[in-house]
Design a protein around this motif. Structure first.
Motif, PDB file in Angstrom:
ATOM      1  N   UNK A 287       0.756  -1.247  -0.168  1.00  0.00           N
ATOM      2  CA  UNK A 287       0.093  -0.146   0.131  1.00  0.00           C
ATOM      3  C   UNK A 287       0.803   1.566  -0.075  1.00  0.00           C
ATOM      4  N   UNK A 288       1.893   1.189   0.585  1.00  0.00           N
ATOM      5  CA  UNK A 288       3.011   2.357   0.509  1.00  0.00           C
ATOM      6  C   UNK A 288       3.334   2.686  -0.922  1.00  0.00           C
ATOM      7  N   UNK A 289       3.684   1.708  -1.530  1.00  0.00           N
ATOM      8  CA  UNK A 289       4.013   2.079  -3.183  1.00  0.00           C
ATOM      9  C   UNK A 289       2.956   2.621  -3.900  1.00  0.00           C
ATOM     10  N   UNK A 290       1.658   2.414  -3.763  1.00  0.00           N
ATOM     11  CA  UNK A 290       0.671   2.838  -4.221  1.00  0.00           C
ATOM     12  C   UNK A 290       0.087   4.172  -3.918  1.00  0.00           C
ATOM     13  N   UNK A 291       0.542   4.383  -2.464  1.00  0.00           N
ATOM     14  CA  UNK A 291       0.531   5.950  -1.993  1.00  0.00           C
ATOM     15  C   UNK A 291       1.484   6.863  -2.449  1.00  0.00           C
ATOM     16  N   UNK A 292       2.685   6.373  -2.629  1.00  0.00           N
ATOM     17  CA  UNK A 292       3.734   7.186  -3.230  1.00  0.00           C
ATOM     18  C   UNK A 292       3.469   7.373  -4.686  1.00  0.00           C
ATOM     19  N   UNK A 293       3.013   6.363  -5.311  1.00  0.00           N
ATOM     20  CA  UNK A 293       2.889   6.688  -6.695  1.00  0.00           C
ATOM     21  C   UNK A 293       1.792   7.847  -6.849  1.00  0.00           C
ATOM     22  N   UNK A 294       0.727   7.905  -5.952  1.00  0.00           N
ATOM     23  CA  UNK A 294      -0.244   8.924  -6.210  1.00  0.00           C
ATOM     24  C   UNK A 294       0.247  10.155  -5.850  1.00  0.00           C
ATOM     25  N   UNK A 295       1.358  10.120  -4.760  1.00  0.00           N
ATOM     26  CA  UNK A 295       1.731  11.459  -4.325  1.00  0.00           C
ATOM     27  C   UNK A 295       2.699  11.975  -5.427  1.00  0.00           C
ATOM     28  N   UNK A 296       3.536  11.090  -5.775  1.00  0.00           N
ATOM     29  CA  UNK A 296       4.403  11.722  -6.962  1.00  0.00           C
ATOM     30  C   UNK A 296       3.524  12.057  -8.204  1.00  0.00           C
ATOM     31  N   UNK A 297       2.325  11.476  -8.508  1.00  0.00           N
ATOM     32  CA  UNK A 297       1.508  11.945  -9.613  1.00  0.00           C
ATOM     33  C   UNK A 297       0.825  13.303  -9.541  1.00  0.00           C
ATOM     34  N   UNK A 298       0.521  13.460  -8.121  1.00  0.00           N
ATOM     35  CA  UNK A 298      -0.200  14.763  -7.767  1.00  0.00           C
ATOM     36  C   UNK A 298       0.966  15.942  -8.011  1.00  0.00           C
ATOM     37  N   UNK A 299       2.086  15.565  -7.367  1.00  0.00           N
ATOM     38  CA  UNK A 299       3.067  16.649  -7.470  1.00  0.00           C
ATOM     39  C   UNK A 299       3.465  16.927  -9.019  1.00  0.00           C
ATOM     40  N   UNK A 300       3.424  15.721  -9.970  1.00  0.00           N
ATOM     41  CA  UNK A 300       3.943  16.031 -11.370  1.00  0.00           C
ATOM     42  C   UNK A 300       2.738  16.688 -11.909  1.00  0.00           C
ATOM     43  N   UNK A 301       1.475  16.507 -11.572  1.00  0.00           N
ATOM     44  CA  UNK A 301       0.199  17.233 -12.522  1.00  0.00           C
ATOM     45  C   UNK A 301       0.303  18.875 -11.910  1.00  0.00           C
ATOM     46  N   UNK A 302       0.726  18.838 -10.814  1.00  0.00           N
ATOM     47  CA  UNK A 302       0.893  20.500 -10.325  1.00  0.00           C
ATOM     48  C   UNK A 302       1.966  21.090 -11.094  1.00  0.00           C
ATOM     49  N   UNK A 303       2.977  20.169 -11.345  1.00  0.00           N
ATOM     50  CA  UNK A 303       4.204  21.097 -11.973  1.00  0.00           C
ATOM     51  C   UNK A 303       3.670  21.049 -13.382  1.00  0.00           C
ATOM     52  N   UNK A 304       3.221  20.238 -14.015  1.00  0.00           N
ATOM     53  CA  UNK A 304       2.905  20.360 -15.532  1.00  0.00           C
ATOM     54  C   UNK A 304       1.743  21.109 -15.805  1.00  0.00           C
TER      55      UNK A 304
END
Length: 80
Positions: free
Chosen positions: A23-40
């Protein structure tokens, strides 16, 4: 528009990372995706673009809304 693509691809990546039963891997993927979406999303600032024969118009208001929503979701998830 690029933030939508990033979030779509990240959603699929998060679904497939759920197969690892970590579950930590899925959570980290989600957080990285949100940070990438904000940046893009912020990279699209001051670029008014029309897509699909003027059916979708991305201006600064759309970019700001997408950035605020991505940042808010990131901060809420970061609390957990």
């Amino acid at each position: 528009m690029n933030a939508l693509l990033v979030l779509s691809i990240a959603g699929i990546a998060a679904l497939f990372s759920g197969f690892s039963h970590n579950k930590k891997l899925t959570f980290i993927v989600g957080l990285i995706a949100l940070a990438a979406a904000f940046t893009v999303s912020m990279l699209d600032w001051n670029t008014a673009v029309r897509y699909y024969n003027d059916m979708l118009f991305v201006d600064n208001y759309a970019v700001a809304f997408t950035g605020v929503m991505a940042l808010t979701t990131f901060l809420i998830f970061a609390l957990f």
